[in-house]
Design an enzyme around this catalytic site. Sequence first.
Site, PDB file in Angstrom:
ATOM      1  N   HIS A 280       0.421 -11.028 -11.309  1.00 25.20           N
ATOM      2  CA  HIS A 280      -0.974 -10.756 -10.972  1.00 25.20           C
ATOM      3  C   HIS A 280      -1.234  -9.256 -11.075  1.00 25.20           C
ATOM      4  CE1 HIS A 280      -1.917 -14.715  -8.607  1.00 25.20           C
ATOM      5  NE2 HIS A 280      -2.038 -14.841  -9.914  1.00 25.20           N
TER       6      HIS A 280
ATOM      7  N   ASP B 147      -2.727  -6.965  -9.377  1.00 26.14           N
ATOM      8  CA  ASP B 147      -2.527  -6.029  -8.264  1.00 26.14           C
ATOM      9  C   ASP B 147      -1.058  -5.737  -7.997  1.00 26.14           C
ATOM     10  OD1 ASP B 147      -2.383  -8.711  -7.442  1.00 26.14           O
ATOM     11  OD2 ASP B 147      -2.845  -8.220  -5.353  1.00 26.14           O
TER      12      ASP B 147
END
Length: 306
Positions: free
Chosen positions: A63, A65
């Site tokens: 992901h 982040d």
Amino acid sequence: MLNLTMIGTGGNVPTPERFCSSAFINYKGRKILIDCGEGTQISMKKIGCGFKGIDLILITHLHGDHINGLLGLLSTMGNAEKRSPLYIVGPRGIKRALSAMMVLWEGLPYRLVVIEKPVGSFSINSDVLREIEISSLDLDHSTECLGYSLYFKRNREFDPDKALENQVPKHLWRHLQAGQTFYMDDVSYTPDMVLGKPRPGIKFSYITDTRPIEAIIPFIKSSRLFVCEAMYGDDLDIGKAVKNKHMTFREAANLAYKGQVDHLLLTHFSPSLDSPGDYIENATSVFKNTSLAYDGINISIGYPDK
């Protein structure tokens, strides 16, 4: 002594107060980065962590982040004259993600060694990293995600009485203590001839992003420090936590309590969580030795007494 610096403590997107997920470990000169969210190298620059000396990067999942800062960081490390190999460990897809990033690189001046989807416990075949035992665990997130546990081995204590009893020449003592073996005058001198009993090392565990599955408890057991995601502080946000496959403060603390860890450090806070301290009692009421992470927090962990 192990030194941990939290580079980014935010989840989902960076905010003016928090960069995205990243943690920096320094252990006897071995430098390890866990995750590399957006803004990682900016935060490292502000905090004063060096880029060149990173030996290992552990990626929990793909992901943004947790990985969006990787492209720029690897380039910066090259510009900082890094020439030694860099090891990257991650879930399935990490090789493909790095290949995609390579399209934007003219070429790195150091070698990348990528380990995809490790199984069980392993050590990296490198003089710098060999003494660190790495374990991974499949977590319960919306994409494949790995938790990591690192065991930093401690050298056995030097026993001068044993060295004298075995008639080991004194000029060999420090070499044998360092693990070398010598053969002189038809006699073999080994480290066991000068070393005492094994001593416990430091166990460090890092879990994000996931629901609190049962398998985490034995995985983190007896960790000196347990860094755990805590996306939501309010117990009333349990519905969001279940839906988005994250944890509340209380759920993270429950894992720490059952895993009998020494210290829990909460991180990966939701962008909507402006003041994590407002909810700290939801964790400390379950596990007293709980702290809230923030960008730049630095924690030193010593060896256990026994």
